[in-house]
Design an enzyme around this catalytic site. Structure first.
Site, PDB file in Angstrom:
ATOM      1  N   GLY A   1      21.290  14.006  -5.515  1.00  0.00           N
ATOM      2  CA  GLY A   1      20.866  12.989  -4.548  1.00  0.00           C
ATOM      3  C   GLY A   1      22.090  12.277  -3.984  1.00  0.00           C
ATOM      4  O   GLY A   1      23.179  12.343  -4.553  1.00  0.00           O
TER       5      GLY A   1
ATOM      6  N   TYR B   1      15.591  27.810 -14.146  1.00  0.00           N
ATOM      7  CA  TYR B   1      14.937  26.691 -13.451  1.00  0.00           C
ATOM      8  C   TYR B   1      13.409  26.815 -13.555  1.00  0.00           C
ATOM      9  O   TYR B   1      12.711  25.846 -13.870  1.00  0.00           O
ATOM     10  CB  TYR B   1      15.385  26.682 -11.991  1.00  0.00           C
ATOM     11  CG  TYR B   1      14.704  25.634 -11.159  1.00  0.00           C
ATOM     12  CD1 TYR B   1      15.017  24.282 -11.305  1.00  0.00           C
ATOM     13  CD2 TYR B   1      13.727  25.984 -10.226  1.00  0.00           C
ATOM     14  CE1 TYR B   1      14.384  23.312 -10.536  1.00  0.00           C
ATOM     15  CE2 TYR B   1      13.097  25.026  -9.456  1.00  0.00           C
ATOM     16  CZ  TYR B   1      13.424  23.696  -9.615  1.00  0.00           C
ATOM     17  OH  TYR B   1      12.785  22.734  -8.865  1.00  0.00           O
TER      18      TYR B   1
END
Ligand code: UDP
Length: 329
Positions: free
Chosen positions: A36, A151
């Site tokens: 982010g 993932y």
């Protein structure tokens, strides 16, 4: 309403912040700024109903207080992106699983029952070959521990954690399998296709299509995605469910490259690049990925409004503005 958004400085998270603030909610973001970006939150930092903590969800000491304060929680904090997974699978496995478990435990311990939305991914379908991926379908994984699937495995564990806390601790949790999401603020750095194609087309350099380009994806604009996530957060019927979220129009990656090139009026050649060249190791790509949205449509009324061409036009405009600004510095 009080809304906690973990991973709120990320691509999807920051759009969700915008939506939640616009609706009059008080929003608390926790993000460690690993993928982010602080700039994604810059427009909200002075907002009286916005709070930001820079912290890792796995070690954040404010997690219990935040969990008890919240009426709704969106758990988006995760290490994402194919490149990140290939580079640092240990980090991916550790953060994505521990973060979700810690958050759910914090909620249970506080005794409060906020509505919780946990982000999973279409990667959870693994190698499924179905024409459209339905939540009831079997998930297909190869034998052996290929890094590429690390993932997906974390997201599957997260789904099971969510389900277990729903069943055993009565937490009102919904898990969303997010399909390919695109739009402003998405970074190409971690491998995502559309920001890369837009950048290449605007700069007039080759558009790099991996493999033969016949693999397909279904893209949804993030501004539509967050409207659907909002409505799901209000849906009682969605509690305890796993729900696909995305758009179901399908396009091949080769056609996507041609579309970006056309919308940008670009002369960039379209170049096929082998997976070994692209990822530095052999890589088994998902050949087709389209969500079956029957369940989503039974739960909410919102349907995506932006076409892929409109999203691409927005991204081209933003890329050109960015290029113009860096050239004039
Ligand atoms: N891809 C590509 N060129 C790029 C980046 C990605 O052709 O510069 C391909 C990638 O191999 C995959 C598709 O585009 O087949 C979507 O990739 P992305 O990483 O965006 O999403 P995912 O593979 O997770 O669906």
């Amino acid at each position: 309403m009080h809304v906690l958004i973990t991973g709120g400085a990320g691509f999807i998270g920051s759009h969700l912040v915008e939506r939640m603030l616009a609706e009059g909610n008080t929003v608390h973001v926790v993000d460690d700024l690993s993928t982010g970006k602080a700039t994604n939150l810059a427009p909200f930092l002075e907002h009286p109903r916005f709070r930001f903590c820079e912290a890792d969800i796995v070690t954040w000491d404010g997690i219990s207080a935040a969990a008890q304060w919240s009426d709704r929680i969106y758990h988006l904090a995760a290490v994402v992106g194919v490149r990140r997974v290939l580079e640092d699978p240990i980090q991916v496995l550790a953060t994505n699983i521990a973060g979700t478990e810690r958050l759910l435990r914090a909620v249970v311990t506080g005794g409060w029952r906020p509505r919780i939305i946990i982000a999973s991914s279409s990667e959870a379908y693994g190698f499924a070959q179905d024409e459209a991926f339905n939540e009831q379908n079997d998930l297909v994984f190869r034998a052996g521990g290929q890094t590429r699937w690390a993932y997906a495995v974390t997201k599957l564990v997260d789904e099971h954690l969510a389900h277990a806390f729903f069943k055993k601790r009565e937490l009102p949790v919904t898990t969303v399998r997010l399909f390919n999401t695109v739009g402003p603020r998405q970074l190409g750095r971690y491998g995502m296709v559309l920001p890369n194609f837009v950048k290449q087309a605007v700069r007039g350099v080759p558009i790099t299509v991996f493999g033969d380009g016949l693999q397909t994806r279904s893209f949804c604009d993030v501004r539509d995605t967050v409207c659907m996530l909002d409505e799901l957060g209000r849906s009682e019927a969605a509690v305890g469910e796993i729900v696909n979220v995305g758009d179901d129009k399908e396009i091949s990656i080769k056609d996507l490259a041609a579309l970006v090139r056309e919308r940008a009026g670009s002369q960039s050649p379209i170049k096929l690049v082998s997976y070994v060249e692209a990822y530095g190791e052999s890589f088994e790509d998902v050949t087709h990925r389209r969500p079956d949205l029957t369940k989503l449509r039974s739960l909410i009324t919102y349907s995506p409004k932006r076409s892929l061409a409109e999203t691409i036009d927005d991204l081209i405009r933003i890329e050109r503005t960015g290029l113009g600004q860096s050239a004039s510095k």
